[in-house]
Design a protein around this motif. Sequence first.
Motif, PDB file in Angstrom:
ATOM      1  N   HIS A   3       2.284  11.672  -8.378  1.00 48.61           N
ATOM      2  CA  HIS A   3       1.405  11.829  -9.450  1.00 48.61           C
ATOM      3  C   HIS A   3       0.091  13.011  -8.892  1.00 48.61           C
ATOM      4  CE1 HIS A   3       3.925   9.916 -12.122  1.00 48.61           C
ATOM      5  NE2 HIS A   3       3.656   8.866 -11.476  1.00 48.61           N
ATOM      6  N   ARG A   4      -0.045  13.356  -7.722  1.00 51.30           N
ATOM      7  CA  ARG A   4      -1.182  14.016  -7.194  1.00 51.30           C
ATOM      8  C   ARG A   4      -2.528  13.287  -7.562  1.00 51.30           C
ATOM      9  NH1 ARG A   4      -0.758  18.325  -4.367  1.00 51.30           N
ATOM     10  NH2 ARG A   4      -2.471  19.352  -5.686  1.00 51.30           N
ATOM     11  N   ILE A   5      -2.698  12.211  -7.361  1.00 52.84           N
ATOM     12  CA  ILE A   5      -3.803  11.479  -7.739  1.00 52.84           C
ATOM     13  C   ILE A   5      -4.495  10.881  -6.352  1.00 52.84           C
ATOM     14  CG2 ILE A   5      -3.572  11.146 -10.070  1.00 52.84           C
ATOM     15  CD1 ILE A   5      -2.592   8.515  -9.572  1.00 52.84           C
ATOM     16  N   PRO A   6      -5.836  10.924  -6.196  1.00 57.56           N
ATOM     17  CA  PRO A   6      -6.456  10.297  -4.996  1.00 57.56           C
ATOM     18  C   PRO A   6      -6.432   8.658  -5.009  1.00 57.56           C
ATOM     19  CG  PRO A   6      -8.065  11.273  -6.474  1.00 57.56           C
ATOM     20  CD  PRO A   6      -6.549  11.733  -7.174  1.00 57.56           C
ATOM     21  N   VAL A   7      -6.258   8.341  -3.914  1.00 57.90           N
ATOM     22  CA  VAL A   7      -6.638   6.802  -3.688  1.00 57.90           C
ATOM     23  C   VAL A   7      -7.991   6.543  -2.775  1.00 57.90           C
ATOM     24  CG1 VAL A   7      -5.731   4.526  -2.986  1.00 57.90           C
ATOM     25  CG2 VAL A   7      -3.997   6.383  -3.673  1.00 57.90           C
ATOM     26  N   VAL A   8      -8.764   5.824  -3.411  1.00 57.66           N
ATOM     27  CA  VAL A   8      -9.830   5.466  -2.615  1.00 57.66           C
ATOM     28  C   VAL A   8     -10.083   3.961  -2.165  1.00 57.66           C
ATOM     29  CG1 VAL A   8     -11.254   7.465  -3.331  1.00 57.66           C
ATOM     30  CG2 VAL A   8     -11.409   5.192  -4.456  1.00 57.66           C
ATOM     31  N   GLY A   9     -10.616   3.598  -1.095  1.00 59.40           N
ATOM     32  CA  GLY A   9     -11.066   2.257  -0.530  1.00 59.40           C
ATOM     33  C   GLY A   9      -9.778   1.860   0.330  1.00 59.40           C
ATOM     34  N   GLY A  10      -9.779   0.518   0.650  1.00 59.30           N
ATOM     35  CA  GLY A  10      -8.951   0.229   1.597  1.00 59.30           C
ATOM     36  C   GLY A  10      -9.418  -0.043   3.123  1.00 59.30           C
ATOM     37  N   PRO A  11      -8.565  -0.501   3.956  1.00 58.67           N
ATOM     38  CA  PRO A  11      -9.227  -0.423   5.220  1.00 58.67           C
ATOM     39  C   PRO A  11      -8.810   0.987   6.105  1.00 58.67           C
ATOM     40  CG  PRO A  11      -7.010  -1.391   5.270  1.00 58.67           C
ATOM     41  CD  PRO A  11      -7.326  -1.450   3.775  1.00 58.67           C
ATOM     42  N   THR A  60       0.822  -1.201  -0.051  1.00 55.74           N
ATOM     43  CA  THR A  60       0.043   0.136  -0.037  1.00 55.74           C
ATOM     44  C   THR A  60       0.664   1.202   0.018  1.00 55.74           C
ATOM     45  OG1 THR A  60      -0.276  -0.161   2.391  1.00 55.74           O
ATOM     46  CG2 THR A  60      -1.838  -0.941   1.069  1.00 55.74           C
ATOM     47  N   GLN A  61       2.287   1.291   0.603  1.00 59.76           N
ATOM     48  CA  GLN A  61       3.017   2.224   0.608  1.00 59.76           C
ATOM     49  C   GLN A  61       3.452   2.722  -0.543  1.00 59.76           C
ATOM     50  OE1 GLN A  61       3.221   4.335   3.384  1.00 59.76           O
ATOM     51  NE2 GLN A  61       3.899   5.735   1.723  1.00 59.76           N
ATOM     52  N   ILE A  62       3.773   1.539  -1.469  1.00 64.12           N
ATOM     53  CA  ILE A  62       4.268   1.716  -2.851  1.00 64.12           C
ATOM     54  C   ILE A  62       2.982   2.619  -3.793  1.00 64.12           C
ATOM     55  CG2 ILE A  62       4.871   0.653  -5.106  1.00 64.12           C
ATOM     56  CD1 ILE A  62       6.454  -1.788  -3.210  1.00 64.12           C
ATOM     57  N   ILE A  63       1.761   2.172  -3.569  1.00 61.11           N
ATOM     58  CA  ILE A  63       0.701   2.894  -4.061  1.00 61.11           C
ATOM     59  C   ILE A  63       0.567   4.077  -3.627  1.00 61.11           C
ATOM     60  CG2 ILE A  63      -1.883   2.696  -4.627  1.00 61.11           C
ATOM     61  CD1 ILE A  63      -1.580  -0.528  -4.329  1.00 61.11           C
ATOM     62  N   LEU A  64       0.389   4.418  -2.355  1.00 61.63           N
ATOM     63  CA  LEU A  64       0.267   5.580  -2.023  1.00 61.63           C
ATOM     64  C   LEU A  64       1.353   6.623  -2.486  1.00 61.63           C
ATOM     65  CD1 LEU A  64      -1.051   4.870   1.459  1.00 61.63           C
ATOM     66  CD2 LEU A  64      -2.065   5.969  -0.217  1.00 61.63           C
ATOM     67  N   ASP A  65       2.899   6.204  -2.426  1.00 65.43           N
ATOM     68  CA  ASP A  65       3.811   6.852  -2.916  1.00 65.43           C
ATOM     69  C   ASP A  65       3.726   7.328  -4.412  1.00 65.43           C
ATOM     70  OD1 ASP A  65       4.846   6.938  -0.476  1.00 65.43           O
ATOM     71  OD2 ASP A  65       6.483   5.223  -1.092  1.00 65.43           O
ATOM     72  N   TYR A  66       3.265   6.455  -5.012  1.00 66.31           N
ATOM     73  CA  TYR A  66       2.856   6.556  -6.474  1.00 66.31           C
ATOM     74  C   TYR A  66       1.875   7.617  -6.909  1.00 66.31           C
ATOM     75  CZ  TYR A  66       1.315   5.823 -11.305  1.00 66.31           C
ATOM     76  OH  TYR A  66       1.013   6.022 -12.766  1.00 66.31           O
ATOM     77  N   ALA A  67       0.604   7.511  -5.945  1.00 68.96           N
ATOM     78  CA  ALA A  67      -0.404   8.390  -6.213  1.00 68.96           C
ATOM     79  C   ALA A  67      -0.002   9.967  -5.723  1.00 68.96           C
ATOM     80  CB  ALA A  67      -1.609   7.968  -5.147  1.00 68.96           C
ATOM     81  N   HIS A  68       0.849  10.033  -4.605  1.00 66.11           N
ATOM     82  CA  HIS A  68       1.427  11.319  -4.146  1.00 66.11           C
ATOM     83  C   HIS A  68       2.318  11.982  -5.147  1.00 66.11           C
ATOM     84  CE1 HIS A  68       2.565  14.351  -1.212  1.00 66.11           C
ATOM     85  NE2 HIS A  68       3.865  14.067  -1.627  1.00 66.11           N
ATOM     86  N   GLY A  97      -6.567  19.597  -3.926  1.00 69.51           N
ATOM     87  CA  GLY A  97      -7.199  20.518  -4.626  1.00 69.51           C
ATOM     88  C   GLY A  97      -8.712  20.147  -4.904  1.00 69.51           C
ATOM     89  N   LEU A  98      -9.171  19.080  -3.893  1.00 69.93           N
ATOM     90  CA  LEU A  98     -10.423  18.722  -4.135  1.00 69.93           C
ATOM     91  C   LEU A  98     -11.584  19.370  -2.942  1.00 69.93           C
ATOM     92  CD1 LEU A  98      -9.688  14.970  -4.887  1.00 69.93           C
ATOM     93  CD2 LEU A  98     -10.163  16.760  -6.654  1.00 69.93           C
ATOM     94  N   THR A  99     -12.742  19.380  -3.449  1.00 72.88           N
ATOM     95  CA  THR A  99     -13.629  19.969  -2.348  1.00 72.88           C
ATOM     96  C   THR A  99     -14.705  18.990  -2.286  1.00 72.88           C
ATOM     97  OG1 THR A  99     -13.193  22.222  -2.742  1.00 72.88           O
ATOM     98  CG2 THR A  99     -14.914  21.842  -1.417  1.00 72.88           C
TER      99      THR A  99
END
Length: 167
Positions: free
Chosen positions: A84-92, A74-82, A151-153
């Motif tokens: 590229h500034r993209i949101p990640v949804v789901g998970g525990p 999950t850290q690899i995915i979160l680092d990738y998302a960070h 930058g999301l509301t």
Amino acid sequence: PSRVMVVYIVSYPTNPAILTEMRSFADTAGLTLIELPLSGVADIESALRGIADNDIPDAIQLMPDTITRTKEATQIILDYAHKHRIPVVGGPEQLLKSGTLLTIASDYRSQGKLAASIADRIFKGVPAGTIPVVTPDMHLLVNYAKARELGLTPSRGVLRQAKEIIR
């Protein structure tokens, strides 16, 4: 987001049914579902590195499989998302504080109470196959701080439905 990437373990037993529903929803909602099937969590880093710059998704959906139970994955995915500034949804729920945008989760305490009640009935001699299936209530959890960082509301409707909002 119009392009949602779903990262999943091919052999995980619930994923085919979930993916069928996700594909159907994506078609009706006008979304492009980018599937990133993996044979195991060890494949995540190389799979994400293999995504071309023009194929970077607008969001990532985590599946309820072994990926979300592995901190390194999950850290690899979160680092990738960070990056590229993209949101990640789901998970525990625990991932919400690590950087996911939102999730729908059940309360572990209520899960434990339900399981204890069923176990008690079985120990008292009630055949397991005769006990109805029960599931805990699911709750929306929102990481408002992450939304603002991206930058999301979140809409008021989403926030009103949330059981917990991280600010």
